[in-house]
Structure formats: structure tokens, C-alpha cells
Motif scaffolding. Sequence first.
Motif, mmCIF file in Angstrom:
data_model
loop_
_atom_site.group_PDB
_atom_site.id
_atom_site.type_symbol
_atom_site.label_atom_id
_atom_site.label_comp_id
_atom_site.label_asym_id
_atom_site.label_seq_id
_atom_site.Cartn_x
_atom_site.Cartn_y
_atom_site.Cartn_z
ATOM 1 N N MET A 292 -10.467 9.910 0.900
ATOM 2 C CA MET A 292 -10.017 9.083 2.024
ATOM 3 C C MET A 292 -10.073 7.589 1.667
ATOM 4 N N ALA A 293 -11.118 7.168 0.965
ATOM 5 C CA ALA A 293 -11.220 5.754 0.573
ATOM 6 C C ALA A 293 -10.105 5.390 -0.398
ATOM 7 N N THR A 294 -9.773 6.305 -1.301
ATOM 8 C CA THR A 294 -8.680 6.065 -2.242
ATOM 9 C C THR A 294 -7.369 5.865 -1.498
ATOM 10 N N PHE A 295 -7.125 6.721 -0.504
ATOM 11 C CA PHE A 295 -5.884 6.598 0.270
ATOM 12 C C PHE A 295 -5.882 5.308 1.081
ATOM 13 N N LEU A 296 -7.038 4.933 1.632
ATOM 14 C CA LEU A 296 -7.132 3.698 2.409
ATOM 15 C C LEU A 296 -6.757 2.484 1.567
ATOM 16 N N GLY A 297 -7.096 2.551 0.289
ATOM 17 C CA GLY A 297 -6.762 1.438 -0.594
ATOM 18 C C GLY A 297 -5.279 1.269 -0.824
ATOM 19 N N GLU A 298 -4.501 2.322 -0.578
ATOM 20 C CA GLU A 298 -3.053 2.279 -0.794
ATOM 21 C C GLU A 298 -2.270 2.097 0.502
ATOM 22 N N LEU A 299 -2.963 2.140 1.625
ATOM 23 C CA LEU A 299 -2.304 2.174 2.931
ATOM 24 C C LEU A 299 -1.877 0.778 3.370
ATOM 25 N N SER A 300 -0.686 0.691 3.949
ATOM 26 C CA SER A 300 -0.207 -0.584 4.496
ATOM 27 C C SER A 300 -0.822 -0.785 5.880
ATOM 28 N N LEU A 301 -1.507 -1.915 6.074
ATOM 29 C CA LEU A 301 -2.238 -2.163 7.319
ATOM 30 C C LEU A 301 -1.821 -3.504 7.912
ATOM 31 N N ASN A 302 -1.696 -3.541 9.250
ATOM 32 C CA ASN A 302 -1.480 -4.838 9.884
ATOM 33 C C ASN A 302 -2.830 -5.524 10.088
ATOM 34 N N ASN A 303 -2.807 -6.759 10.509
ATOM 35 C CA ASN A 303 -4.035 -7.546 10.567
ATOM 36 C C ASN A 303 -5.053 -6.985 11.555
ATOM 37 N N ASP A 304 -4.577 -6.558 12.725
ATOM 38 C CA ASP A 304 -5.507 -5.997 13.704
ATOM 39 C C ASP A 304 -6.178 -4.748 13.164
#
Length: 801
Positions: A292-304
Motif C-alpha cells: 500500500m505504501a508503494t502504491f501511495l508513492g505513485e498515486l496522484s494526490l490533490n493538496n487537500d
Amino acid sequence: MVRSYDGSESDDDSSHFERGVDHIYEAFICPLTKEVMHDPVTLENGRTFEREAIEKYFKECQESGKPPSCPLTSQELSSADVSPSIALRNTIEEWSSRNDAVKLDVARHALFLGNAESDILQGLMNVRQICRSIRSNRKSVRNSQLIRMIIDVLKSNSHKVRYKALQTLQVVVEGDEESKAILAEGDTVRTLVKFLSQEPSKGREAAVSLVFELSKSEALCEKIGSVNGALILLVGLTSSNSVNVSIVEKADRTLENMERSEEVVRQMASYGRLQPLLGKILEGSPETKLSMATFLGELSLNNDTKVLVAQRVGSSLVDLMRSGDMPQREAALRALNNISSYEGSAKVLITIGILPPLIKDLFYVGPNNLPIRLKEVSTTILSNIVNIGYDFDKATLVSDNRVENLLYLISNTGPAIQCKLLEVLVGLTTCQKTVTHVVSAIKTSGAIISLVQFVEVKENNDLRLACVKLLHNLSPFMSEELADALRGTSGQLDSLVAIISEKIPISEEQAAAAGLLAELPERDLALTREMLSIGAFEKIITKVMGIRQGEIKGMRFERNFLEGLVRILSRVTFAFNEETRAITFCREYNVTSLFINLLQSNGQDTIQMFSAMALENLSLESVNLSHMPDLPPPSCGSIFSCMSRPPVVTGLCKIHHGVCSLRETFCLVEGEAVEKLVALLDHENDKVVEASLAALSSLLQDSLDVEKGVKILDEADGIRHVLNVLTENRTEKVTRRAVWLVERILRIEDIAREVAEQPNVSASLVDAFQNGDFRTRQIAENALKHLDKIPNFSGIFPNMA
């Protein structure tokens, strides 16, 4: 809505009579529930009821303190005991089985799209009734052919038919894994997903209810998730403002069921439903946390979302970063990198203590040392945190020789890490508390030479940008060191000028490069000569003219860029005494006219100040450039020619007494600059006022006709403004300039008599005489003598020379 014989909800057409279906006998109906009994029992008075219903009635009697009685006759009973009516139950079961078989047969013949809508609806209702019968074993319905027939009905053009088909399928598969497996074959799940967005509210509710039922099967969760658009539609339904609360609730519960699949959890996160992924980072197994942490590192996230992630799992990620497991450290670092680029989330990370382990990873050398690729990630995170707008205590980053360590790493790593380390230094040099530490470390280590070299990098724009921004931040503190470094090799100075000259919308790098060159010592003649040699000033003035004419744009950086360009251009006026090329350049490009126009750059104090400073230098040079015209030789044609008067020369400058022009001799009078300089004396910025006074002072030098200069100043209403500046109690430098000008003005007797009647002027001169520096006191004394406020003893005592 009416009740069918089995008590289930149905449509109004449930009363439709079907051939071959037996009517309900009254003995089959419970007097309390008015429904067909499934477990009939008999009281001691011979009355028969549904077991569940009569037991509930007896319980109510007991709770109210009444003896048991018959609900029909109110006859008191000696006991609440009941006897099962086995014969009646068997009869009802036989009747139900016979009717179910008939209804099922009717359904098989009705469930075709070519049939009448009423027949299809009746067939669907029959299937629901059979499946809802608690005595049915569903084997007769759990029939792949029948389920597929119902699925085919979903293609109907009638919303009502599709709605009832969805309801029927839900009843068929409810709690039945085999039926769910049959339903999930082929493209049926894809069809259901389509209904989530395209059906009316009732149909959408039925579709999401059916998908929810399917999601109870773990085997089908990934199948649902694999359908294109399924998850994004379900996530959208959970966040919608639908008035149908049931749709939102069922969609949410469906997604909760599907969270058992890690792949589905990752897809949900991609569509904005992050809580399941964050939950697994917090509570999952080590393998799951890593995934899950690996995927989080690749995920596009907005500022909020970055702030939310930092708040929920920031501490867990920092803990993973500290672990001895390299894959976990890598996953944590990449996730932290993803969320550290926004001020809000970076602030959270700072609060939870990301800096100590981050710095340790960056500088640590030894067992379990981070590989280079991860040091790059670490430096990126540190750069993100240092360069956000959040004002935190950055002193820890410059303690314990850490700046020296950063400089060492810059010299011994590759471009990617070098770039991020330079960005860290950029962040530290924008902070007043840390910039002095950075400057001291660079001066001590002599690192300025190696830093300047990055200006020449051409293959890595980010690296060059970081270098230029850092040098720009350092330039107010290390202007001489930077000038020495840039003079060392022409390539770096060429590169800075080339950056400024790029034909693109004005960029941050161009503004920083211009600001850097602008801070270098303006009287560094060697540097100015080198800039003249490489044609720097020609390129600079071309840019200035392009911006002024609207040909070059870049709203975000235009102001800073133009300020830097004007400051660079002004330095050429400091080289007149030693460099004739400077004069040639100013003549060729009519630089004086440009600076006069720039005086009117309202709201841009720096441009006005340096334009006035340049005009002072240009005006002081006018004395050397102004000249008398060549006169024709006298004619000796007659015997009286040698006795004739010399020719009268006209058109000479009022104060230079020679031939003057704006372009050739930089004459401010010819350029009508006096009024514009006088206008700046009302400026609220003392530095602008000081520069304007200095430029005006150039017209009252002892080598000029001071009386004519004062008259020109008076015609521009300058005397009043100069006196106002004197009496306004401005800075010491402004006062010194004003006193000098006032002394020159008061040399004119008529003006001195008028000014003598203004007590505030005399008071200001007295104050300057008493409190100014040595030179100011001398000039103020002379001014007071012009006003007869101090006796002039020069006429009393004989010259003792």
C-alpha cells in the motif's frame, strides 16, 4: 401496493389470475398475520395460528399481566401451550409446491422480450414469490437457464421491466453462492455497472442493491472491480448529494465489502477513496503495508488529500522510513515524497518529526546506508519541506556542520541529487535566520567557485535553475566573491547573459539571473569591461525595450526581471572615466532617453531609483562631452576683415555653454528630464528621493553655470520641492543631499531673501549644522551665511596667506 400470499411486497398486478394456480383456502391464512401459514399451531380451543404470531401475542399478554387468551374469541386459556398442526402444514406445503411449479412454468414461458410487458412482469413476480417462500429449496429456480432468461429481460426498453428484473435477480441470488456465480458469468456485471449511471433513481437503487448482494461473495469482488468504470461509479455514488439515501448507503457498503481485495483497494484510492488504503498502511501485515505504501508513492494526490494522508499515516510512514528493511524504507520515502510538496502536508510532517531521520539518512555512511537512488528521494523531500511557504525553525538544518556536509555532497554526487541539494540551499538562503550560516560556510569552504560552474550546465534545466536561484539569494551577501568568480572565466558570465537573452516568456530563471547580475558591484570596472566585450549590455537593453513595448511578456516574473535589467544597464554609466566603450554604447542606444522615460515607472521604486542614479552619472559626463562648435576661419579678403567682431555663436546649452544633445552629450536639460526628476521628490521612498536629488545636483556643479542651473530648477518648480525635502526630516543621506542643493540655490541673492523669511527652512539648516556629519555641517554653515543667520567673517579678517 398489496401483499402476495407469501407476504412479500409486490406490484399491483400481483392480483392477476393465472391459469392452473389454485386459489388460497381460508384455512391456510393466519387470523393474526392474514398471510399463508408456514408453521401452523393449534390452541386448546381448536383455533389455528402461525406459531411466531401467536407466541408474540402470548408474550404481550404476559407483559401486560393478563392470562393467555384466544385472540379471536377472547376466551381465557388455561395454558399457552400450542400443538403443531402437522396435517395442515403438509397440506399447505403440497399446495405451495404445486402452485410454485405452475408459477415457475408460467415464468419460463413469459420471460421473453417478445412477450407482452404484463406477462413478463407476471413471470418475474412469480420467480420472486417462489424464491421468497421459506420452504422452497431454490433448486427449481437455481437454474442457469432461468437466471439467464431473467438477465436477457434486462435488455428490455421498459424501465419498469428492467427494474423488476433487477429486483428479481437480487431475490434469486440472495444468500445463494451458486446463483451468484451463474449471474456473474459473461457480461452481466458490466450491464449492472451500466445501470448504476444510466437508470432512473429506482432502477439505479435496484442495480446497486444487486451489486451489493454480489459483493458479499469474496470471489466476485475482484470481478466487480475489474469492470471498467465500476469503482469510479460506486465511489461517485457514495460522495453524491443524492436524495436517495439507500443508493448512497448501498454503494458505500458495497465498497466496504470489496476492500478485502488489495487490488480493488488500490483502484479505489485512484478514484479518491483513500481510507481503505490508509487503513491497511496502519493495520495491515508487513507485506500489505509495503504494497500500500508503494502504491501511495505513485498515486496522484490533490493538496487537500496530501494533508489528509499526512495526518492519517504520516507517523507510520516515518516509522517505516526508520526500519531496517530497505524495501519498506524505499516505499515510505517515495510516499513521503509524494505528500511533502504542499505546505499544509509538509507542516504536518515537520510536526511529527520527519526531519531528524531524513537528515540522518542523507548524511549517514555505513551499514544499511541508503543507495543513491533513495538519497535522491530523501533530498527531494528535504527540498520540498525547506522550500514551502511554512515558516518553521530551520536552524536545525544549519547546525553541526550540516551546510558543509551539503556542500560536500553537491561536489560528490550526480546531477539529480545536486539539483535537490541546491534547492535545499535555496530554501535556507531565503530565511533570514539561516542565510548567514550558509554564506559563512560557502566563504569558509571556497565553494563559490564550484557553485558558479553549474551556471554552464545545458543538459539539466532544473539543476541550472536551482544554481541561478541560489546565487541570486547569495548575491547581496557575496557580491564581490561572485564578481571574482564570474570574472575568472568568461563562459559563466556568457551563460548568465544567454539565460537572460532567451526568447521565451519571462521565466523564473531569467528573473533570478538578472537579479544576480544586478547585485554585483556596479563600480567593478573589470567586470563591466568583460560585459562590454561579450555584448551583454546590447542584449540587456534589447530586453528592456521589448518589455517596455509589450513585445516580451510574463506577468509573474516581469517586474523582478525588468528591475534586474535596469540595474544591470545602469552599471555601464559608472565606467565613463575609464572606458570609452561605455560612452559609445550609451550614445548608440540613446540610453539617456531610456532612463528618463523609466523615471515614470510608477510603483516600481527600484527602477526609478537606479534610473535616477544612472542619469546622475550621465549628466556628470555631459561636462566632458559638451563642446564649442567649429567656427569658420575669419576671411582676410579686405583690409578691414581682421578688425571685425568675432562671430556670435547661438544655440549653446544654458549651463554647459557648448553644443549639447540628449543622445550625444547626455544633457538632462536638452532631454527635459528636470521636471521628471523634480516630480520624484514627492516620492515616499527615501532612496528614490535621494537618487533624484543626486541627479539634480549634477546640474549645479561648480564647473557649470550655477545661476543658470538654479533658474532651470526654478522653472520646473524644483526649488519649492527641494526645500520641502529639507524640512521633512527624512534620512541622513537625503538631508545631506538636500542641504547641498539648498546651499547652491541660496547663492542667488533674490532667492536667499525669499527663503530667509521661511523659518522652517532656517530651522532645518540649523539642525543640519548642529547634528550633521562634518561635510554636511560645513555646507549648512555656508547656507546659513547666505541667509545672514551666521556672520560672514571672511570680509573682516585679512587674508593671512
